[in-house]
Design a protein around this motif. Structure first.
Motif, mmCIF file in Angstrom:
data_model
loop_
_atom_site.group_PDB
_atom_site.id
_atom_site.type_symbol
_atom_site.label_atom_id
_atom_site.label_comp_id
_atom_site.label_asym_id
_atom_site.label_seq_id
_atom_site.Cartn_x
_atom_site.Cartn_y
_atom_site.Cartn_z
ATOM 1 N N LEU A 5 -4.102 0.309 3.114
ATOM 2 C CA LEU A 5 -4.314 -0.762 4.081
ATOM 3 C C LEU A 5 -4.934 -0.129 5.316
ATOM 4 N N VAL A 6 -6.094 -0.625 5.711
ATOM 5 C CA VAL A 6 -6.793 -0.120 6.885
ATOM 6 C C VAL A 6 -6.398 -0.989 8.084
ATOM 7 N N VAL A 7 -5.898 -0.335 9.122
ATOM 8 C CA VAL A 7 -5.555 -1.013 10.368
ATOM 9 C C VAL A 7 -6.602 -0.574 11.388
ATOM 10 N N HIS A 8 -7.505 -1.487 11.740
ATOM 11 C CA HIS A 8 -8.578 -1.168 12.681
ATOM 12 C C HIS A 8 -8.148 -1.569 14.092
ATOM 13 N N LEU A 9 -7.941 -0.564 14.944
ATOM 14 C CA LEU A 9 -7.620 -0.815 16.344
ATOM 15 C C LEU A 9 -8.946 -0.948 17.089
ATOM 16 N N PRO A 67 0.824 -1.212 0.000
ATOM 17 C CA PRO A 67 0.000 0.000 0.000
ATOM 18 C C PRO A 67 0.857 1.260 0.000
ATOM 19 N N GLY A 68 0.348 2.313 -0.643
ATOM 20 C CA GLY A 68 1.011 3.609 -0.612
ATOM 21 C C GLY A 68 0.652 4.363 0.646
ATOM 22 N N ALA A 69 -0.419 3.916 1.296
ATOM 23 C CA ALA A 69 -0.880 4.591 2.505
ATOM 24 C C ALA A 69 -1.471 3.570 3.471
ATOM 25 N N LEU A 70 -1.289 3.875 4.741
ATOM 26 C CA LEU A 70 -1.889 3.090 5.817
ATOM 27 C C LEU A 70 -2.838 3.992 6.572
ATOM 28 N N LEU A 71 -4.016 3.502 6.849
ATOM 29 C CA LEU A 71 -4.984 4.208 7.670
ATOM 30 C C LEU A 71 -5.076 3.467 8.992
ATOM 31 N N VAL A 72 -4.704 4.134 10.080
ATOM 32 C CA VAL A 72 -4.863 3.561 11.413
ATOM 33 C C VAL A 72 -6.148 4.167 11.954
ATOM 34 N N MET A 73 -7.182 3.323 12.107
ATOM 35 C CA MET A 73 -8.518 3.817 12.443
ATOM 36 C C MET A 73 -9.053 3.185 13.719
ATOM 37 N N GLY A 74 -10.064 3.815 14.264
ATOM 38 C CA GLY A 74 -10.759 3.305 15.438
ATOM 39 C C GLY A 74 -11.399 4.465 16.178
ATOM 40 N N VAL A 75 -12.117 4.124 17.218
ATOM 41 C CA VAL A 75 -12.780 5.153 18.013
ATOM 42 C C VAL A 75 -11.737 5.957 18.787
#
Length: 187
Positions: A120-124, A4-12
């Motif tokens: 790439l979505v990283v869901h915490l 991936p060219g970008a990583l999204l670290v997501m979550g509440v």
């Protein structure tokens, strides 16, 4: 799929997005953005008063973030973004610059040839109890702990066909980073 060219670290709020995102970007040598730094003042004031943001509040903010990601990724820069991105529509705006309807973000409309952004979505993820305990210990953040319930109610966890991994916030930060690095090596 290419890396991936970008990583999204997501979550509440309180899931550790900023901490994990900054450490991960440092480890990878990638650029780091904390989406909270890009909220307009009106959004900060609204949340500070305990009022949850709605789609009309979030969409211009997400379009701005999309434009930043698109610019960096198109120029060859790898990026880590820490952003709540609670709904699938919000993640779609980050990658595609539109909400699935007619809305287009400014930069993507200007681009004659739009770069496809591999994200790439990283869901915490974690329980309300664990995350609310973290929020109660946090000082000086504009997001009050009282809004956490509204974030859990809004949350649409990533699902296929999204490119994502889910990691429990019960793990320590070094374990979380190691899991993400392991996933990246497989891409």
């Amino acid at each position: 799929m290419a890396a991936p060219g970008a990583l999204l670290v997501m979550g509440v709020s309180g899931s550790g997005k900023s901490t994990v995102g900054a450490l991960l970007a440092s480890e990878l040598g990638w650029k780091f953005y904390d989406a909270d730094d890009y909220h307009p003042e009106e959004n900060r004031k609204k949340m500070g008063k305990g009022i949850p943001l709605d789609d009309q509040d979030r969409i211009p903010w997400l379009c701005n973030l999309h434009d930043i990601l698109l610019r960096d990724v198109a120029s060859g820069q790898h990026v880590v973004l820490a952003c709540s991105a609670l709904k699938k529509m919000y993640r779609d705006i980050l990658t595609q610059g539109k909400d699935g309807a007619a809305l287009k973000c400014e930069e993507s409309e200007k681009e004659a040839k739009r770069a496809e952004m591999q994200l790439l979505v990283v869901h915490l993820s974690g329980s309300f109890e664990v995350i609310s305990g973290r929020l109660l210990k946090r000082k000086g953040h504009f997001m009050p702990p009282e809004l956490l319930q509204s974030q859990f109610e809004t949350l649409e966890p990533p699902a296929a066909p999204e490119n994502f991994i889910q990691i429990s916030v019960d793990k320590n930060v070094s374990e979380i980073i190691a899991k993400i690095m392991e996933t990246l090596k497989m891409k």
